[in-house]
Design a protein around this motif. Structure first.
Motif, PDB file in Angstrom:
ATOM      1  N   ALA A 114     -13.697  -3.556   2.028  1.00  0.00           N
ATOM      2  CA  ALA A 114     -14.688  -4.569   1.665  1.00  0.00           C
ATOM      3  C   ALA A 114     -14.093  -5.964   1.693  1.00  0.00           C
ATOM      4  CB  ALA A 114     -15.266  -4.269   0.284  1.00  0.00           C
ATOM      5  N   ASN A 115     -12.766  -6.067   1.721  1.00  0.00           N
ATOM      6  CA  ASN A 115     -12.089  -7.362   1.736  1.00  0.00           C
ATOM      7  C   ASN A 115     -10.976  -7.315   2.767  1.00  0.00           C
ATOM      8  OD1 ASN A 115     -11.211  -9.938   1.114  1.00  0.00           O
ATOM      9  ND2 ASN A 115     -10.050  -9.282  -0.697  1.00  0.00           N
ATOM     10  N   PRO A 116     -11.353  -7.319   4.059  1.00  0.00           N
ATOM     11  CA  PRO A 116     -10.335  -7.116   5.106  1.00  0.00           C
ATOM     12  C   PRO A 116      -9.293  -8.219   5.174  1.00  0.00           C
ATOM     13  CG  PRO A 116     -12.458  -7.726   6.055  1.00  0.00           C
ATOM     14  CD  PRO A 116     -12.700  -7.491   4.607  1.00  0.00           C
ATOM     15  N   ARG A 117      -9.580  -9.390   4.633  1.00  0.00           N
ATOM     16  CA  ARG A 117      -8.605 -10.486   4.667  1.00  0.00           C
ATOM     17  C   ARG A 117      -7.725 -10.508   3.422  1.00  0.00           C
ATOM     18  NH1 ARG A 117      -9.708 -14.024   8.728  1.00  0.00           N
ATOM     19  NH2 ARG A 117     -11.775 -13.882   9.697  1.00  0.00           N
ATOM     20  N   GLY A 118      -8.007  -9.638   2.469  1.00  0.00           N
ATOM     21  CA  GLY A 118      -7.220  -9.614   1.243  1.00  0.00           C
ATOM     22  C   GLY A 118      -5.870  -8.952   1.445  1.00  0.00           C
ATOM     23  N   GLU A 119      -4.994  -9.153   0.455  1.00  0.00           N
ATOM     24  CA  GLU A 119      -3.668  -8.555   0.518  1.00  0.00           C
ATOM     25  C   GLU A 119      -3.749  -7.057   0.234  1.00  0.00           C
ATOM     26  OE1 GLU A 119      -0.585  -9.598   1.219  1.00  0.00           O
ATOM     27  OE2 GLU A 119      -1.433 -11.494   1.924  1.00  0.00           O
ATOM     28  N   PRO A 120      -3.041  -6.233   0.998  1.00  0.00           N
ATOM     29  CA  PRO A 120      -3.020  -4.796   0.703  1.00  0.00           C
ATOM     30  C   PRO A 120      -2.279  -4.515  -0.599  1.00  0.00           C
ATOM     31  CG  PRO A 120      -1.489  -5.334   2.474  1.00  0.00           C
ATOM     32  CD  PRO A 120      -2.257  -6.583   2.194  1.00  0.00           C
ATOM     33  N   VAL A 121      -2.661  -3.448  -1.246  1.00  0.00           N
ATOM     34  CA  VAL A 121      -2.113  -3.084  -2.547  1.00  0.00           C
ATOM     35  C   VAL A 121      -1.123  -1.937  -2.368  1.00  0.00           C
ATOM     36  CG1 VAL A 121      -2.678  -2.226  -4.851  1.00  0.00           C
ATOM     37  CG2 VAL A 121      -4.253  -3.781  -3.669  1.00  0.00           C
ATOM     38  N   PRO A 122       0.114  -2.047  -2.891  1.00  0.00           N
ATOM     39  CA  PRO A 122       1.071  -0.945  -2.766  1.00  0.00           C
ATOM     40  C   PRO A 122       0.693   0.218  -3.684  1.00  0.00           C
ATOM     41  CG  PRO A 122       2.031  -2.729  -4.042  1.00  0.00           C
ATOM     42  CD  PRO A 122       0.712  -3.234  -3.547  1.00  0.00           C
ATOM     43  N   MET A 123       0.869   1.421  -3.170  1.00  0.00           N
ATOM     44  CA  MET A 123       0.539   2.639  -3.899  1.00  0.00           C
ATOM     45  C   MET A 123       1.692   3.625  -3.758  1.00  0.00           C
ATOM     46  SD  MET A 123      -2.722   2.962  -5.116  1.00  0.00           S
ATOM     47  CE  MET A 123      -4.161   1.875  -5.109  1.00  0.00           C
ATOM     48  N   ASP A 124       1.980   4.348  -4.848  1.00  0.00           N
ATOM     49  CA  ASP A 124       2.905   5.469  -4.718  1.00  0.00           C
ATOM     50  C   ASP A 124       2.100   6.760  -4.664  1.00  0.00           C
ATOM     51  OD1 ASP A 124       2.104   6.030  -7.311  1.00  0.00           O
ATOM     52  OD2 ASP A 124       3.845   5.059  -8.202  1.00  0.00           O
ATOM     53  N   ALA A 125       2.786   7.857  -4.415  1.00  0.00           N
ATOM     54  CA  ALA A 125       2.095   9.125  -4.207  1.00  0.00           C
ATOM     55  C   ALA A 125       1.321   9.558  -5.443  1.00  0.00           C
ATOM     56  CB  ALA A 125       3.105  10.203  -3.814  1.00  0.00           C
TER      57      ALA A 125
END
Length: 754
Positions: A114-125
């Motif tokens: 929904a926010n393609p220009r936003g910063e990606p969020v880091p995720m762990d498993a």
């Protein structure tokens, strides 16, 4: 990118008020855009709400991308993400994009669709697993045009076979083990004859019996496992071969099917089944039996090199004889298949034209033609069979020498003291020689089968190796089409024609115009519609849609933007609703009902036994010609195309498909409503159906004579005036002499005749 996992809320979807299903679609759209493809939302094949992973993969595949719905582990996800975005499907039916991963730090970066220009969020498993069960979509660029149009032949078939490397490895390994086991019976026979019988050894006999039992059990299990693997391999090859052939067939341009009889195409494509049988049966079994040579040859040469050399020499004689006959066999098989193609073409042509055959009492003529075709095919088959028997006859002595002569030679060597082997070893040698000869002769016989299959491959290639529309369907731009059309100096000549079908035609209409096209037969009316649909693309001049050269537009996008009603339309087996919604499965029954109302088909559909659920038989024999045409118009309207082309829709070539006066009146009455908000191009011989057109183009011998409204053409265009008078001369007819009253009864009728 952040260096540590975010402590923000859950992945996108649901909690922030966004529609989870829309986020799932948005993620797929973003993944496709990464590969340079803009998806057409109207083509999404929904299987429910939200769309399933399979429906999303099919949507991407239709756009020319490679897509697979898969189950991934965290490690597999991290390994796939560095190359391209991976769509992860969350349990709340939303989705996100994994755009990067760091396997060392065990992190993946998630982007909100929904926010393609936003910063990606880091995720762990651990954190991602709260919303992700492992479902994902892998997306990458599809096959290139060069690969998609690679010529069909033995090489392409071999690629399919060797593409199943894992199963092939298991099959070959099992075959090698079975080949080793094939030596055991011969060795055990030698032991029984030379040890058990000579020395009366019961213990040795017991040991041999145990070994036989273990060998038989192991061989049975391994043979079953190999058969199972071969079945899976054959099925996979068969499926891939059929899918590839059908896909290639669909990519052929329409003019190919117009230039080649249906029966000819059907028979040639049918040769694919012979190729499949050769691959999955004869070739596979012969190659697998050939693994026996890897084990038996060294053993036989070690036991008795003279016998082994004789077996090889006899097998070589068989191969040489077959090779000598191969050129003649190739020609004979070619003549036989060509005769079968002609016979099949005649059969399909007769079945398709059975109404004409019955109406004109053409049964005797068709029967005579069929008799001649059957005789020709029979003679060709007899000639091919007769030629094929000669190699078998000439090689029979060599084969029998391997079966029986080797035994005599071996006995002679034993009696003469040359071999130095005992009776048991002699019997073992003969048994192994027979097992050795079978694959050798099989390879020689395989050459004969190869010639037959090569002819079949050539027949299939005659269809599949024609130029396709792959480049036009996969490439080009997909602009929003409003419907402005312009032809600039367009000329086109059909292959083999003496003169051009169109000769320097130029005109243009703005979006929303209702254009009629008239002219005598052969003036080029339908040719213009073919060019607008992109069916014929080798014309000179320029055809523009909204100012864009038609050749630059993606062909699939162009055709989806045009609604087409042809002179003779085909309805497929299925319900009325299925036929109206064909190509638009994401639409609803209400959409089908609205399209039927516009086409004037709703009133007769409601009278059908099950309404929109009524089943249409093959050939739509349970509908009248007018009903079929109105359903075809509804099918063209259901997607609300910006451009609608009616090519003789009210007067089809087949009288049984033409609109009856009532149906024609209904369609003509709805033309204004149908035309509202879209461009319409109406090709018709009946000028009365074009009176409401904004402009009417008059063609003659491929040239544009005039283009204007009806009233202006009646005043100034001689060709239009002539066509108008021919169709409306009854309006100008005046009574001649005094009117004659109809007799009141039979007596007055007789008096009037006297």
């Amino acid at each position: 990118m952040p260096d540590s996992p975010s402590t923000a809320g859950p992945p996108p979807g649901g909690p922030d008020g966004s529609d989870p299903a829309e986020l799932r679609i948005a993620a797929v759209v973003a993944a496709a855009r990464f590969h340079g493809i803009d998806l057409d939302r109207t083509r999404l094949r929904e299987e429910g709400v939200p769309p399933s992973p399979a429906a999303l993969a099919a949507w991407l595949s239709e756009a020319g991308l490679w897509a697979r719905a898969v189950k991934l582990s965290w490690r597999q996800l991290a390994q796939a993400a560095p190359d391209r975005p991976v769509v992860v499907l969350f349990t709340d039916v939303s989705a996100g994009l994994i755009v990067a991963a760091d396997t060392k730090r065990d992190l993946a970066w998630l982007r909100d669709p929904a926010n393609p220009r936003g910063e990606p969020v880091p995720m762990d498993a651990l954190r991602l697993s709260q919303w992700w069960s492992g479902e994902a979509l892998l997306v990458r660029k599809g096959r290139g045009v060069a690969q998609a149009e690679a010529p069909f032949g033995f090489a392409s078939v071999a690629r399919l076979v060797f593409g199943e490397r894992e199963i092939l490895r298991h099959v070959v390994l099992a075959s090698l083990v079975l080949s080793v086991l094939a030596i055991v019976p011969a060795l055990l026979t030698s032991i029984v004859l030379d040890r058990v019988l000579v020395y009366q050894s019961w213990s040795t006999l017991t040991l041999v019996g145990v070994m036989v039992g273990i060998t038989v059990l192991f061989e049975a299990l391994l043979t079953h496992a190999r058969g199972e693997a071969l079945q899976v391999l054959s099925t996979r090859i068969d499926a891939q071969l059929n899918l590839a052939v059908f896909e290639r067939l669909l990519m052929l341009p329409l003019d190919h099917f117009e230039r080649h009889p249906t029966g000819e195409t059907n028979h040639r494509i049918g040769q694919i089944f012979r190729i499949r049988a050769f691959l999955t049966r004869k070739l596979m079994s012969t190659v697998l039996d050939g693994t026996t040579l890897l084990v038996l040859l060294p053993v036989v040469f070690w036991l008795q090199p003279i016998l082994a050399a004789m077996v090889l020499a006899a097998s070589g004689v068989v191969a040489l004889v077959i090779i000598a006959f191969m050129p003649a066999m190739r020609r004979a098989y070619g003549r036989a298949i060509a005769a079968e193609v002609r016979k099949s073409g005649l059969l399909v042509e007769t079945v398709q034209g059975i109404r004409t055959v019955k109406s004109l009492v053409l049964e005797p003529q068709r029967r005579e033609a069929w008799d001649a075709a059957v005789a020709e095919a029979g003679l060709a088959q007899v000639a091919a069979g007769r030629l094929g028997r000669w190699p078998r006859t000439l090689t029979l002595p060599a084969e029998r020498f391997i079966d029986r002569g080797v035994l005599l030679v071996a006995a002679y060597l034993v009696l003469d003291g040359v071999s130095g082997v005992q009776v048991g070893a002699l019997v073992a040698l003969v048994m192994l020689s027979g097992r050795l000869a079978a694959p050798l002769i099989g390879f020689a016989r395989l050459l004969e089968d190869v010639e037959e299959v090569r002819t079949s491959v050539q027949q299939v290639a005659l269809v599949l190796n024609n130029p396709t529309e792959t480049a036009a369907m996969q490439g080009g731009i997909s602009p929003r089409i409003a419907g402005a059309l312009r032809l600039e100096g367009v000329s086109f000549t059909y292959p083999g024609a003496r003169g051009p079908a169109l000769d320097g035609v130029s005109f243009g209409i703005p979006a929303g115009t209702m254009l009629g096209i008239v002219g005598r037969s052969g003036s080029g009316k339908s040719t213009i519609t073919r060019l607008l649909q992109g069916i014929s693309r080798d014309y000179s001049g320029t055809v523009r849609v909204d100012g864009t050269d038609l050749r630059e537009i993606n062909l699939a996008h162009l055709r989806r933007s045009f609604g087409i009603v042809l002179q003779d339309n085909v309805l497929f087996r299925g319900t009325v609703a299925d036929n109206i919604l064909a190509g638009r499965p994401n639409l609803t029954l209400e959409d089908a009902m609205e399209a039927a109302r516009l086409a004037g088909a709703d009133e007769f559909i409601e009278r059908l036994p099950q309404g929109y659920g009524t089943w249409i038989e093959e050939g739509s024999s349970n509908l009248s010609g007018g009903q079929r045409q109105r359903l075809a118009i509804a099918r063209a309207l259901v997607a609300d195309p910006p451009v609608l082309i009616l090519d003789e829709a009210t007067s089809a070539l087949d009288p049984t498909s033409a609109l009856d006066p009532e149906s024609e009146a209904v369609v003509n009455a709805n033309l204004q409503r149908i035309a509202r908000g879209r461009t319409m191009v109406i090709v018709s011989h009946r000028l009365s159906s074009l009176l409401d057109c904004d402009l009417i183009a008059v063609l003659d011998q491929g040239r544009l004579v005039d283009i204007a409204p009806h009233d202006a053409l009646v005043e100034r265009c001689a060709i239009y005036q002539q066509l108008w008078r021919q169709q409306n001369r009854y309006l100008d007819r005046e009574p001649k002499g005094r009117p004659v009253q109809a007799p009141a009864d039979a007596h007055e009728l007789v008096a009037a005749e006297i």
